[in-house]
Design an enzyme around this catalytic site. Structure first.
Site, PDB file in Angstrom:
ATOM      1  N   TYR A 141      -1.225   5.506   2.424  1.00 29.27           N
ATOM      2  CA  TYR A 141      -0.576   3.969   3.110  1.00 29.27           C
ATOM      3  C   TYR A 141       1.157   3.979   2.593  1.00 29.27           C
ATOM      4  CZ  TYR A 141      -1.929   2.832  -1.891  1.00 29.27           C
ATOM      5  OH  TYR A 141      -2.478   2.820  -3.342  1.00 29.27           O
ATOM      6  N   CYS A 142       1.643   3.555   3.410  1.00 31.08           N
ATOM      7  CA  CYS A 142       2.959   2.529   3.041  1.00 31.08           C
ATOM      8  C   CYS A 142       4.009   4.644   3.399  1.00 31.08           C
ATOM      9  CB  CYS A 142       3.462   2.372   2.156  1.00 31.08           C
ATOM     10  SG  CYS A 142       4.886   1.520   2.250  1.00 31.08           S
ATOM     11  N   PRO A 143       3.770   5.356   4.718  1.00 30.53           N
ATOM     12  CA  PRO A 143       4.011   6.373   4.333  1.00 30.53           C
ATOM     13  C   PRO A 143       5.928   6.424   4.294  1.00 30.53           C
ATOM     14  CG  PRO A 143       3.435   6.139   6.112  1.00 30.53           C
ATOM     15  CD  PRO A 143       2.705   4.915   4.962  1.00 30.53           C
TER      16      PRO A 143
END
Length: 277
Positions: A141-143
């Site tokens: 998540y949130c790369p």
């Protein structure tokens, strides 16, 4: 240049647990401290943690059904809040430490890349047992380009914000807890928010198995307080003088408390109006 590319050989530190009934204060502090560091003329290392909350980025407002996405989060027992910066959703709870490094901008100002490298160096120093790499873990998540990982498993993400005169580099670090469950929740968030719509916004296809915590990597029962102390020890070991009284004095002034209240109220007004469970 001083250790960690700081503009001085000293910094001030503060820890501010964020109350569940005032979640927007987390980003009120970010805005208020970004202004305060200009007066202080000394870096600030800010540690904070929240009650179980999904912190959405501005891009998440583009989800076709944001209400369904938030309902999915609440089904996991988490609250939600929208931050005033780009990026995507991250998780904050008692097992996640948030670290913000505020510095007044120098002349010439520190570059975006140098600011990310500064935080990466600090994390390396705080966790010497781990061989950290920075590159995008695409299904986390949130790369982002400055994901921090060990053997392909992400433990942290970094972002930054600037004002005309100051910079803050922000890290979230998974210290303990069920990171797989966190990943499953964010996967549910995006699946619910997209529904049957085409994913033309490139929201991540989260794989819960690609993230972990420092506790799991080191096979130790580490707390966020342990993690905070590691950062402070790393800074002190590098020769930086760590204090808190000067900052505490400034934060107790009416000027700062008014700025904090104003910044927090601004965040409240920016929250999406949703009909949730």
């Amino acid at each position: 240049m001083f250790p960690f590319d700081l503009p001085t050989d000293s910094l001030q530190t503060v820890t501010t647990p964020i109350p569940a009934d005032n979640k927007n204060q987390a980003f009120g502090y970010t805005n208020a401290l970004l202004d305060l560091v200009v007066d202080l003329q000394e870096p600030i290392l800010h540690f904070w943690a929240m009650q179980p909350t999904v912190i959405m980025g501005l891009k998440d407002k583009r989800l076709p059904d944001l209400t369904a996405a938030v309902n999915a989060v609440q089904a996991h027992g988490y609250d939600y809040v929208l931050r005033n910066s780009g990026g995507l959703a991250v998780v904050s709870d008692a097992g996640v430490l948030n670290v913000s490094l505020f510095t007044p901008l120098t002349t010439p100002p520190m570059s975006v890349e140098a600011a990310y490298a500064q935080m990466t160096t600090l994390v390396d120093a705080a966790w010497p047992e781990l061989t950290l790499k920075h590159y995008e873990i695409t299904r986390s998540y949130c790369p982002g380009d400055y994901d921090l990982s060990v053997d392909g498993l992400k433990i942290a993400g970094i972002a930054q914000r600037r004002s005309p005169h100051a910079l803050v580099t922000m890290l979230y670090l998974g210290v303990n807890g069920d990171q797989v469950a966190r990943g499953q929740m964010i996967r549910d968030f995006y699946q619910a928010g997209l529904g049957a719509a085409e994913n033309k916004w490139a929201f991540p296809d989260v794989d819960p198995a690609v993230m972990t915590t420092t506790s799991a990597l080191l096979s130790q029962d580490l707390t966020v307080n342990d993690a905070e102390q590691r950062f402070l020890t790393a800074v002190e070991t590098a020769g930086v003088q760590v204090g808190h009284k000067k900052l505490a004095t400034l934060m107790a002034t009416p000027k700062f408390t008014t700025a904090l209240d104003h910044a927090t109220a601004q965040m409240v007004r920016r929250q999406p109006r949703l009909t949730t469970n």
